[in-house]
Enzyme design. Structure first.
Site, mmCIF file in Angstrom:
data_model
loop_
_atom_site.group_PDB
_atom_site.id
_atom_site.type_symbol
_atom_site.label_atom_id
_atom_site.label_comp_id
_atom_site.label_asym_id
_atom_site.label_seq_id
_atom_site.Cartn_x
_atom_site.Cartn_y
_atom_site.Cartn_z
ATOM 1 C CD GLU A 21 -2.908 1.113 2.338
ATOM 2 O OE1 GLU A 21 -3.474 2.156 2.701
ATOM 3 O OE2 GLU A 21 -3.150 0.003 2.836
ATOM 4 C CG HIS A 46 -3.670 6.779 -0.069
ATOM 5 N ND1 HIS A 46 -2.899 5.752 0.432
ATOM 6 C CD2 HIS A 46 -4.492 6.206 -0.994
ATOM 7 C CE1 HIS A 46 -3.236 4.614 -0.155
ATOM 8 N NE2 HIS A 46 -4.200 4.870 -1.020
ATOM 9 C CG ASP A 90 0.583 -16.155 12.381
ATOM 10 O OD1 ASP A 90 -0.067 -15.530 11.531
ATOM 11 O OD2 ASP A 90 0.185 -17.221 12.889
#
Length: 441
Positions: A94, A392, A294
């Protein structure tokens, strides 16, 4: 326990403030990181990627392997945590995540950086017992046999005992009315040291199952760890002065009040809290992935912790203290490890841990919490001012330029036009690209 307390003689090993890091090429960035962190050539090569995970190794990690899948690996700079600087490896697809974390860390370092703490690395496994006539009596018998249970569990892992870990205690929970009748659930609480701990606690749970049946007279069904690691918490805290928050467009006081107001909605409303907490995990997950841990377990534990009151709410809190500073705090379960699994198998994960330079699983957990808090601050800051899309989408423009067919210098040239026009679309990118030369001019 703080990250810096692992070794009182720890000195400043690197300076995470790398000027104009963004302006370097990927190859030059990696070279600079290697120099700053004192990494060997093998580690640098592993961080570079590109065939670093051999097919034979991958085939041993999971089943039905047909290849490997790469994510971009970035390095967040500027982090000061408990007085020590860190370079943060982040594997993420992202745009804006690495840049946002780095920027908020740069502001924070001028205000003293992040402070962190954590509880011990205690994991729990659950042993479900059914077919009981006297569930409360079974609970009493299990508690009376605590020492037998601990001894049986600890006989299974002598190495862990030698390292200072082991099964420390038990809890017993009674559920009188369930769809399958009365149920007793025994929890074993295990100090797993620098492991994530799943294999350790699962093996102990399976080992003591016959003993539990003997003591209770019931039938054991599930024997499995819980990913709600509520005894293995990491905490981060940061303070910003109003001067540090101020921009040419927004006074610090306005910025701070906007952040507090934005957080308030996440505290009271689960619809906002879900996205708010996702922003926190935007910072944490890339570090967890980069180090071979994890991330699914971390996500499960974080969201369960956010709902522990019976209502889903914000993991973080932002407030203005009596000294007029903006204060952010974050607390969440953080079951990470430095040994076992991909942390030792995957060459890039080993290299990421070497770059990070952590000395214990607790230190890694605390660093992850600090990165999550920085990422949360970045999102709230954007929401409180120009909105989340401006920054963004400016970074996302590079992806759109590539989709449109740009390469080399064309990528930045097209992306800059899209960002300037606030029109980040593939068809517009193609139009801009058509007007450029091969050199991006």
């Amino acid at each position: 326990m703080s990250a810096a307390s692992n070794d009182s003689t720890v000195t400043q090993r690197l300076n995470s403030r790398i000027a104009k890091f963004r302006d370097l090429s990927p190859s030059d960035r990696l070279t600079r990181v290697g120099e700053v962190a004192g990494l060997g050539q093998d580690t640098v090569a592993a961080l570079r990627g590109g065939g670093v995970l051999p097919p034979k190794v991958a085939d041993g990690m999971i089943e039905n392997v047909v290849g490997t899948f790469e994510l971009p690996l970035g390095v967040a700079t500027n982090f000061t945590i408990n007085g020590r600087d860190y370079l943060i490896p982040m594997a993420v697809e992202e745009p804006s995540v690495v840049a946002a974390a780095s920027y908020m860390a740069r502001i924070a370092r001028d205000c003293g950086g992040f402070s962190t703490s954590s509880t011990g690395p205690v994991m729990r496994a659950q042993i479900q017992v059914l077919s009981l006539e006297d569930p409360h009596g079974a609970r009493s018998r299990l508690l009376s046999n605590r020492e037998r249970i601990l001894e049986a569990a600890n006989r299974k892992d002598r190495v862990l005992i030698e390292l200072g870990g082991g099964c420390r205690d038990i809890e017993v929970h009674v559920f009188e009315s369930t769809p399958v009748g009365p149920m007793v659930v025994l929890h074993i609480l295990v100090d797993v040291r620098d492991a994530m701990g799943a294999n350790t606690v699962n093996t102990m749970a399976e080992t003591i199952a016959p003993l539990v049946e003997e003591i209770t007279g019931g039938e054991v069904r599930l024997r499995i760890l819980s990913n709600l690691a509520d005894l293995r918490l990491a905490r981060a805290r940061v303070e910003y002065t109003m001067e540090a928050l101020a921009t040419a467009e927004y006074p610090g006081e306005r910025m701070a009040s906007g952040i507090v107001e934005a957080c308030a909605l996440a505290v009271i409303d689960p619809y906002r809290a879900a996205t708010h907490n996702k922003g926190i995990m935007n910072g944490i997950d890339p570090l967890i992935v980069a180090t071979g841990n994890d991330w699914r377990a971390i996500e499960a534990g974080a969201h369960a912790w956010a709902a522990r009151s019976g209502r889903y709410t914000s993991l973080s809190r932002w407030e203005i203290n009596g000294a007029g500073r903006l204060v952010g705090t974050l607390e969440l379960p953080m079951a990470v490890g430095l040994v076992g699994g991909a942390t030792k198998t995957h060459p890039a994960a080993r290299a990421a841990l070497e770059l990070l330079g952590v000395e214990s699983a607790q230190e890694l957990a605390e660093v992850a919490a600090a990165v999550g808090l920085a990422q949360n601050m970045a999102a709230l800051r954007a929401l409180a001012t120009e909105g989340i899309q401006r920054g963004h989408m400016a970074l996302h423009a590079r992806n759109i330029a590539i989709v449109a067919g740009a390469s080399g210098a064309q990528i930045e040239a097209v992306a800059s036009v899209l960002a300037r026009e606030h029109d980040v679309r593939v068809d517009r990118a193609r139009e801009v690209l058509a007007g450029l030369g091969k050199d991006g001019q």
